[in-house]
Design a protein around this motif. Structure first.
Motif, short mmCIF file in Angstrom:
data_model
loop_
_atom_site.label_atom_id
_atom_site.label_comp_id
_atom_site.label_asym_id
_atom_site.label_seq_id
_atom_site.Cartn_x
_atom_site.Cartn_y
_atom_site.Cartn_z
N SER B 144 -12.14 18.98 22.54
CA SER B 144 -12.03 19.61 21.22
C SER B 144 -10.61 19.49 20.68
O SER B 144 -10.40 19.16 19.51
N ALA B 145 -9.64 19.77 21.53
CA ALA B 145 -8.25 19.69 21.10
C ALA B 145 -7.92 18.28 20.60
O ALA B 145 -7.26 18.10 19.58
N ALA B 146 -8.41 17.28 21.34
CA ALA B 146 -8.14 15.90 20.95
C ALA B 146 -8.82 15.57 19.62
O ALA B 146 -8.20 14.98 18.72
N ALA B 147 -10.08 15.98 19.48
CA ALA B 147 -10.83 15.67 18.27
C ALA B 147 -10.24 16.38 17.05
O ALA B 147 -10.08 15.79 15.99
N VAL B 148 -9.91 17.66 17.23
CA VAL B 148 -9.34 18.42 16.12
C VAL B 148 -7.98 17.86 15.74
O VAL B 148 -7.58 17.87 14.58
N GLY B 149 -7.26 17.36 16.72
CA GLY B 149 -5.90 16.87 16.47
C GLY B 149 -5.80 15.51 15.83
O GLY B 149 -4.70 15.08 15.49
N VAL B 150 -6.91 14.82 15.66
CA VAL B 150 -6.85 13.50 15.01
C VAL B 150 -6.33 13.67 13.58
O VAL B 150 -6.88 14.46 12.82
N GLN B 151 -5.27 12.93 13.24
CA GLN B 151 -4.74 13.04 11.88
C GLN B 151 -5.45 12.02 11.00
O GLN B 151 -5.42 10.83 11.26
N GLY B 152 -6.08 12.52 9.96
CA GLY B 152 -6.82 11.61 9.09
C GLY B 152 -8.22 11.41 9.66
O GLY B 152 -8.81 12.32 10.24
N SER B 153 -8.73 10.19 9.52
CA SER B 153 -10.10 9.89 9.97
C SER B 153 -10.07 9.27 11.35
O SER B 153 -9.15 8.53 11.68
N GLY B 154 -11.09 9.56 12.15
CA GLY B 154 -11.13 8.97 13.48
C GLY B 154 -12.18 9.63 14.34
O GLY B 154 -13.09 10.29 13.83
N TRP B 155 -12.05 9.41 15.66
CA TRP B 155 -13.02 9.91 16.62
C TRP B 155 -12.32 10.50 17.84
O TRP B 155 -11.24 10.04 18.22
N GLY B 156 -12.97 11.51 18.43
CA GLY B 156 -12.56 11.99 19.74
C GLY B 156 -13.58 11.48 20.75
O GLY B 156 -14.76 11.43 20.45
N TRP B 157 -13.13 11.07 21.91
CA TRP B 157 -14.03 10.46 22.90
C TRP B 157 -13.89 11.08 24.28
O TRP B 157 -12.79 11.35 24.74
N LEU B 158 -15.05 11.24 24.93
CA LEU B 158 -15.06 11.34 26.39
C LEU B 158 -15.35 9.92 26.84
O LEU B 158 -16.33 9.31 26.40
N ALA B 159 -14.48 9.38 27.67
CA ALA B 159 -14.58 7.97 28.01
C ALA B 159 -14.54 7.79 29.52
O ALA B 159 -14.22 8.73 30.27
N TYR B 160 -14.89 6.59 29.94
CA TYR B 160 -14.74 6.25 31.36
C TYR B 160 -13.65 5.19 31.47
O TYR B 160 -13.75 4.13 30.84
N ASP B 161 -12.64 5.53 32.23
CA ASP B 161 -11.51 4.61 32.45
C ASP B 161 -11.84 3.76 33.68
O ASP B 161 -11.82 4.27 34.81
N LYS B 162 -12.16 2.49 33.45
CA LYS B 162 -12.62 1.63 34.55
C LYS B 162 -11.49 1.25 35.50
O LYS B 162 -11.73 0.84 36.63
N VAL B 163 -10.26 1.37 35.01
CA VAL B 163 -9.11 1.01 35.84
C VAL B 163 -8.81 2.16 36.80
O VAL B 163 -8.64 1.96 38.00
N ALA B 164 -8.76 3.37 36.25
CA ALA B 164 -8.46 4.53 37.08
C ALA B 164 -9.72 5.09 37.74
O ALA B 164 -9.65 5.99 38.57
N CYS B 165 -10.89 4.56 37.34
CA CYS B 165 -12.18 5.03 37.87
C CYS B 165 -12.36 6.52 37.67
O CYS B 165 -12.70 7.26 38.60
N LYS B 166 -12.09 6.99 36.47
CA LYS B 166 -12.34 8.40 36.19
C LYS B 166 -12.61 8.63 34.72
O LYS B 166 -12.42 7.74 33.90
N LEU B 167 -13.08 9.84 34.46
CA LEU B 167 -13.31 10.24 33.06
C LEU B 167 -11.97 10.37 32.36
O LEU B 167 -10.94 10.66 33.00
N ALA B 168 -11.98 10.18 31.05
CA ALA B 168 -10.74 10.30 30.28
C ALA B 168 -11.07 10.83 28.89
O ALA B 168 -12.19 10.69 28.40
N ILE B 169 -10.09 11.47 28.28
CA ILE B 169 -10.21 11.90 26.89
C ILE B 169 -9.39 10.92 26.06
O ILE B 169 -8.26 10.59 26.44
N ALA B 170 -9.96 10.47 24.95
CA ALA B 170 -9.24 9.51 24.12
C ALA B 170 -9.56 9.77 22.65
O ALA B 170 -10.51 10.49 22.33
#
Lengths: 275, 230
Positions: B144-170
Motif C-alpha cells: 500500500s505504501a508503495a502504491a500510494v507513494g507513486v507520483q503521478g500515474s503508475g502501478w504498485g506491484w507484488l513481484a517475484y525477483d528471480k535473481v534473489a528468489c523472493k517476493l518483492a515490492i516494486a
C-alpha cells in the motif's frame, strides 16, 4: 483579549497588519497587508488553543504550516461551467493543490523561505519537483482560467507572436491540443517563450515545468499551462481527454496570459504567482 | 549441388520474405481485449461498476487499439528498413503494449468476494508472504505504501525477483510493464492511475488501495507465484 485574537478582529475588519501574533508567518498580499486567510488561520489557532474549538467549524481545514499557502480561486467553483465542472474545481483546488502545498511546506521546513517561483529552478535537484512544481503549476493555472464570458482574446502583441511562431491562432491551438493529448500519463502542456524570445509549445511529465533545470522539455518561460492529470478532467470527461482540451479553450483568461507574455516572459522572467 | 542464386534473384526474394514475415508478424500480434471474467458491478462496493466499465471498455480497449495500430506501422517500417520510423514507434509500443499487458494481469488479479476475492488460503504463497512480510497485513502495509507513494500515474506491484528468489515490492511509472523493464515477474498489480479510482474515491488514493484488497484474487496471484518460481 489575547493579542492574536485582537489581530483577527482588526484584520477581519480591514485594519491590516497592525498586530500579528509573534511567530506566525507573514503572507504578504499584493497590497502589503496580512492576508485575510492568514488572519483567520492565526485566529483559528488561537481559538483552538483556548479550548473554543467549536468556533472553528466554519473555517476550512488547512494544513499550510509553512511559507506556502493556497491562493484563493479568482472565481467561484462553478464559474467555468459547463467547460470545467464545479466538482472538479473544488477537488482540484481544495484537495489536490492543497496537498502539494502541504508537502512543499514539509519539504522546505527549517530552510530559508523562497517564493514558489524562485523554488522552481532548482526544484529537481532539491527533491521538490512534485510538491514544489505542483504548487507553482496550479497557482499559475487558476489565474489563466476565467468564466467563458470573460475569456476574451490575446492582446495584439501576443497575437502577433502566435502568428509568427505558429502561423495562426488555430494552428497554435491545434499544436497545443495535440501535445496535451499526447502526454503519456500525468503531466502538463505549456505555451511559453523560449530563450530566443519566440513562443513555443512543450510538455512535461507529472508536476515538472519548463522553469526547472533538468526538466526533459523545451526550456521556456511558461505563460499558459494545461493540466492533463486525470484528476483535472475525469469527473466530467472520464477518458475523453480531447474533449476536455477542446473545452479548455473556452475558459482561457487571455488578458492574463497576454499580461504574462508582455510583462514577464518577454523579459525572460518567470511569472510570479500568489501562494 | 546447390543452385547458385544470382544477386538479381536474391534481392527481390529477400524483400518478399521480409514482407511476408512482416505480414505474419502484424497478424500474429493483433492484440484483443480480454474478458473480465465477472460483471462490471461484481466488485462493488470496493470498486464501482462505472469505474470497471470505463476502465475495461474504454481505457484498456484504447491501449489495445493503439497497440495494434503501432504494431501495424512497425511491421511496415521493418519491411521498408526504416530505422527512424522504428525508433519513433517505440514510445507508443511501450505505452500501449505496457497498458495492455498490465491491465490483462490486473483483471485476473481481481475477483468478486463471492468468488473468493480477498481471501488468501493456506499454500505456498501464504507461506512466502508470512515468511517475508510477517503476515498478509505486513505485506498489505508495504504494498500500500508503495502504491500510494507513486507520483503521478503508475502501478504498485507484488513481484517475484528471480535473481534473489523472493517476493518483492516494486512500482512502475505510467504503463511501463514490470517484467520487460525490470526482469521481475508481476504477481499482483494495483493500478494507481487516477482513472482506476477517481470517480469513486476522488483524491483519496489511500482509501482505494485499502479497499482493493477486499477483491484481490489471491488464487491467481499464487498461480503466478508458482509459475515464476520454476
Amino acid at each position: 483579549m489575547k493579542v492574536a485574537t485582537v489581530a483577527v478582529v482588526l484584520a477581519c475588519a480591514g485594519f491590516g497588519s497592525a498586530f500579528v501574533a509573534p511567530g506566525s508567518k507573514m503572507v504578504m498580499t499584493a497590497e502589503g497587508g496580512v492576508s485575510r486567510r492568514q488572519a483567520i488561520q492565526t485566529g483559528a489557532a488561537t481559538v483552538t488553543a483556548t479550548g473554543l474549538a467549536f468556533l472553528t467549524n466554519s473555517v476550512p481545514a488547512r494544513a499550510e504550516d509553512g511559507p506556502y499557502v493556497l491562493p484563493d480561486l479568482p472565481y467561484a467553483y462553478e464559474a467555468l461551467e459547463p467547460h470545467i465542472d464545479a466538482a472538479t474545481m473544488k477537488f482540484h483546488h481544495d484537495k489536490h493543490h492543497l496537498a502539494y502545498i502541504t508537502n512543499a511546506n514539509k519539504a522546505v521546513a527549517g530552510k530559508e523561505a523562497v517564493s514558489i517561483l524562485d523554488l522552481q529552478k532548482g526544484a529537481i535537484k532539491a527533491g521538490v519537483r512534485n510538491a514544489g512544481g505542483g504548487h507553482y503549476n496550479h497557482s499559475l493555472f487558476w489565474t489563466t482560467l476565467a468564466p467563458a464570458a470573460d475569456s476574451g482574446k490575446p492582446s495584439a502583441a501576443l497575437t502577433m507572436a502566435i502568428d509568427a511562431s505558429f502561423g495562426s491562432f488555430d494552428a497554435m491551438k491545434e499544436k497545443f491540443g495535440a501535445a496535451a493529448a499526447g502526454v503519456f500519463g500525468s503531466g502538463w502542456a505549456w505555451l511559453g517563450v523560449t530563450k530566443d524570445g519566440k513562443l513555443d509549445i512543450t510538455t512535461t511529465p507529472n508536476q515538472d515545468n519548463p522553469l526547472m533545470e533538468g526538466a526533459a522539455c523545451t526550456a521556456m518561460i511558461p505563460i499558459l499551462g494545461l493540466d492533463v492529470w486525470e484528476h483535472a478532467y475525469y469527473l466530467k470527461y472520464q477518458n475523453r481527454r480531447p474533449e476536455y482540451i477542446a473545452a479548455f479553450w473556452n475558459v482561457v483568461n487571455w488578458a492574463k496570459v497576454s499580461e504574462y507574455y508582455e510583462q514577464y516572459a518577454l523579459k525572460q522572467e518567470g511569472v510570479p504567482v500568489q501562494g | 549441388m546447390f543452385a547458385r542464386l544470382s544477386a538479381r534473384t536474391v534481392r527481390p526474394l529477400a524483400q518478399q520474405a521480409k514482407l511476408l514475415s512482416a505480414g505474419r508478424t502484424a497478424l500474429a500480434s493483433q492484440a484483443t481485449l480480454p474478458e473480465l471474467g465477472y460483471g462490471y458491478k461484481d466488485l462493488e462496493p470496493y470498486i464501482d461498476g462505472q469505474i470497471m466499465e470505463i476502465h475495461h471498455s474504454k481505457h484498456h480497449n484504447t491501449y489495445v487499439t493503439n497497440l495494434n495500430a503501432a504494431m501495424t506501422k512497425l511491421a511496415d517500417a521493418e519491411a521498408k528498413g526504416d530505422v527512424g520510423a522504428i525508433v519513433q514507434l517505440q514510445g507508443a509500443i511501450k505505452f500501449n503494449g505496457g497498458g495492455h499487458i498490465n491491465h490483462s494481469i490486473f483483471w485476473k488479479n481481481l475477483a468478486p468476494t463471492s468468488a473468493g476475492g480477498g481471501k488468501l488460503e493456506c499454500g505456498s504463497l501464504k507461506d512466502a508472504i508470512d515468511s517475508q512480510f510477517g503476515s498478509l497485513d505486513g505485506l498489505k502495509e508495504k504494498l500500500s505504501a508503495a502504491a500510494v507513494g507513486v507520483q503521478g500515474s503508475g502501478w504498485g506491484w507484488l513481484a517475484y525477483d528471480k535473481v534473489a528468489c523472493k517476493l518483492a515490492i516494486a512500482t512502475t511509472a505510467n504503463q511501463d510493464p514490470l517484467e520487460p523493464t525490470t526482469g521481475m515477474v508481476p504477481l499482483l498489480g494495483i493500478d494507481v492511475w487516477e482513472h482506476a479510482y477517481y470517480l469513486q474515491y476522488k483524491n483519496v488514493r489511500p482509501s482505494y488501495v485499502k479497499e482493493i484488497f477486499n477483491v484481490i484474487n489471491w488464487k491467481d496471484v499464487e498461480c503466478r507465484y508458482e509459475a515464476a518460481k520454476k
